[in-house]
Design an enzyme around this catalytic site. Structure first.
Site, PDB file in Angstrom:
ATOM      1  N   ASP A  66       7.184  -1.540  -2.925  1.00 45.70           N
ATOM      2  CA  ASP A  66       6.031  -2.433  -2.741  1.00 45.70           C
ATOM      3  C   ASP A  66       4.985  -2.236  -3.838  1.00 45.70           C
ATOM      4  O   ASP A  66       5.089  -1.303  -4.648  1.00 45.70           O
ATOM      5  CB  ASP A  66       5.395  -2.219  -1.354  1.00 45.70           C
ATOM      6  CG  ASP A  66       5.152  -0.745  -1.027  1.00 45.70           C
ATOM      7  OD1 ASP A  66       5.245   0.105  -1.936  1.00 45.70           O
ATOM      8  OD2 ASP A  66       4.866  -0.445   0.136  1.00 45.70           O
ATOM      9  N   ASN A 134       0.522   3.563  11.455  1.00 42.45           N
ATOM     10  CA  ASN A 134       0.805   2.470  12.401  1.00 42.45           C
ATOM     11  C   ASN A 134       2.302   2.136  12.456  1.00 42.45           C
ATOM     12  O   ASN A 134       2.697   1.165  13.081  1.00 42.45           O
ATOM     13  CB  ASN A 134      -0.017   1.220  12.053  1.00 42.45           C
ATOM     14  CG  ASN A 134       0.373   0.611  10.709  1.00 42.45           C
ATOM     15  OD1 ASN A 134       1.308   1.053  10.052  1.00 42.45           O
ATOM     16  ND2 ASN A 134      -0.345  -0.424  10.307  1.00 42.45           N
ATOM     17  N   HIS A 136       4.279   1.424   9.761  1.00 37.86           N
ATOM     18  CA  HIS A 136       4.841   0.551   8.722  1.00 37.86           C
ATOM     19  C   HIS A 136       5.786   1.316   7.794  1.00 37.86           C
ATOM     20  O   HIS A 136       5.649   2.525   7.598  1.00 37.86           O
ATOM     21  CB  HIS A 136       3.758  -0.222   7.950  1.00 37.86           C
ATOM     22  CG  HIS A 136       2.921   0.560   7.004  1.00 37.86           C
ATOM     23  ND1 HIS A 136       1.584   0.299   6.790  1.00 37.86           N
ATOM     24  CD2 HIS A 136       3.219   1.590   6.172  1.00 37.86           C
ATOM     25  CE1 HIS A 136       1.111   1.122   5.874  1.00 37.86           C
ATOM     26  NE2 HIS A 136       2.074   1.914   5.488  1.00 37.86           N
ATOM     27  N   GLU A 141       4.333  -4.415   7.980  1.00 39.88           N
ATOM     28  CA  GLU A 141       3.328  -4.021   8.964  1.00 39.88           C
ATOM     29  C   GLU A 141       3.759  -4.383  10.384  1.00 39.88           C
ATOM     30  O   GLU A 141       4.577  -5.297  10.577  1.00 39.88           O
ATOM     31  CB  GLU A 141       2.010  -4.753   8.649  1.00 39.88           C
ATOM     32  CG  GLU A 141       1.363  -4.353   7.330  1.00 39.88           C
ATOM     33  CD  GLU A 141       0.509  -3.087   7.449  1.00 39.88           C
ATOM     34  OE1 GLU A 141       0.959  -2.113   8.084  1.00 39.88           O
ATOM     35  OE2 GLU A 141      -0.599  -3.068   6.880  1.00 39.88           O
TER      36      GLU A 141
HETATM   37  C1  GLP Z   1       1.447   3.134   1.893  1.00 35.36           C
HETATM   38  C2  GLP Z   1       2.855   2.776   1.407  1.00 35.36           C
HETATM   39  C3  GLP Z   1       3.907   3.275   2.356  1.00 35.36           C
HETATM   40  C4  GLP Z   1       3.640   4.722   2.711  1.00 35.36           C
HETATM   41  C5  GLP Z   1       2.303   4.838   3.389  1.00 35.36           C
HETATM   42  C6  GLP Z   1       1.983   6.243   3.864  1.00 35.36           C
HETATM   43  O1  GLP Z   1       0.994   2.270   2.846  1.00 35.36           O
HETATM   44  N1  GLP Z   1       3.029   1.378   1.202  1.00 35.36           N
HETATM   45  O2  GLP Z   1       5.191   3.136   1.739  1.00 35.36           O
HETATM   46  O3  GLP Z   1       4.655   5.193   3.554  1.00 35.36           O
HETATM   47  O4  GLP Z   1       1.342   4.442   2.430  1.00 35.36           O
HETATM   48  O5  GLP Z   1       1.246   6.946   2.906  1.00 35.36           O
HETATM   49  P1  GLP Z   1       1.144   8.515   2.866  1.00 35.36           P
HETATM   50  O6  GLP Z   1       2.479   9.005   2.460  1.00 35.36           O
HETATM   51  O7  GLP Z   1       0.081   8.807   1.836  1.00 35.36           O
HETATM   52  O8  GLP Z   1       0.777   8.958   4.234  1.00 35.36           O
END
Ligand code: GLP
Length: 251
Positions: A66, A134, A136, A141
């Protein structure tokens, strides 16, 4: 699902890099699906270490999940920048083998179609995922439905709030993103979902033990035949609370 629980995210990252190495060594053109966020960083560090120890990554194709819309790929918080900093500038990937969606493309619908074509030409062997608090995955989402293909998404308020910690100016925090859909994720040959810290404990338990629901996107991974869930003890706290027998196999 295979569940592996480690004392530290560093140990977890080393384990995941060993899984990735098996894939890299067993394919003539291995395709790694890559993720951003703080969670995969220990994996990237460990992969760089393996490369320094002799693992050839020059044939690897990488496909990221993404990217934000509304900031350029040069922005320090863009996922392009993140990947350069944590992985691409540290090893010898061929630049032509690196794919990320462009959130600053002039025609975003065309960019979604281009990205689906990239994925179709390079089926993913090994998909790394983090998980949002959440539930995702990528930027798929929680919603009434999950989209199969690459698409534009309005980020949920909790995602915007959580991402705000990385931005100096809260007005700069992107509200939209372009993300791979759940079809591309589920078509990966092997998936590794990583999660660290107490703030992920509740959602990990829901994703792994709960019903498969579109408002917990990561729960869809229960339908895949080769998923490894890699956790530290904090992120595993609720899982272990509900399944104390897991603890036995860990001691
Ligand atoms: C972003 C990314 C996700 C990731 C999430 C969690 O939203 N698009 O792919 O899993 O962050 O982030 P973190 O690993 O910093 O908790």
């Amino acid at each position: 699902m295979r569940i592996r629980i480690f004392d530290s995210s560093q140990e977890a990252g080393t384990y995941v890099s060993a899984l990735a190495e098996e894939v890299v060594l067993s394919r003539s053109q291995p395709v790694l699906g890559l993720a951003t966020g703080s969670t995969p960083v220990p994996f990237y560090d460990a992969l760089v270490n393996l490369w320094m120890c002799g693992l050839d990554l020059s044939k690897v194709v990488t496909i990221n999940l993404d990217e934000y819309i509304g900031i350029s790929s040069e922005h320090p918080q863009s996922y392009h920048h993140f990947m350069r900093e944590h992985l691409f500038d540290r090893v010898d990937f061929e630049s032509g083998n690196i794919y990320l969606p462009h959130g600053d493309a002039p025609d975003l619908d065309a960019e979604c179609r281009r990205y689906d074509d990239v994925i179709a030409r390079h089926p993913i062997d090994f998909q790394i995922l983090g998980i949002g608090t959440n539930g995702h995955i990528g930027f798929n989402e929680p919603d009434d439905l999950l989209l199969a293909r690459t698409h534009i998404v309005e980020l949920r308020p909790e995602t915007v709030a959580s991402n705000a910690r990385f931005f100096d100016d809260p007005r700069e925090v992107p509200r939209r993103a372009i993300t791979m859909g759940v079809q591309a994720i589920l078509q990966a040959e092997q998936i590794v979902l990583m999660a660290f810290g107490f703030e992920k404990a509740a959602i990990v338990a829901r994703a792994v033990l709960g019903s498969v629901r579109t408002d917990v996107p990561a729960s869809i991974l229960q339908l895949h035949r080769k998923v490894t869930v890699v956790l530290d003890r904090q992120a595993a706290a609720d899982l272990l609370g509900q399944h104390p027998e897991l603890r036995l196999s860990l001691s």
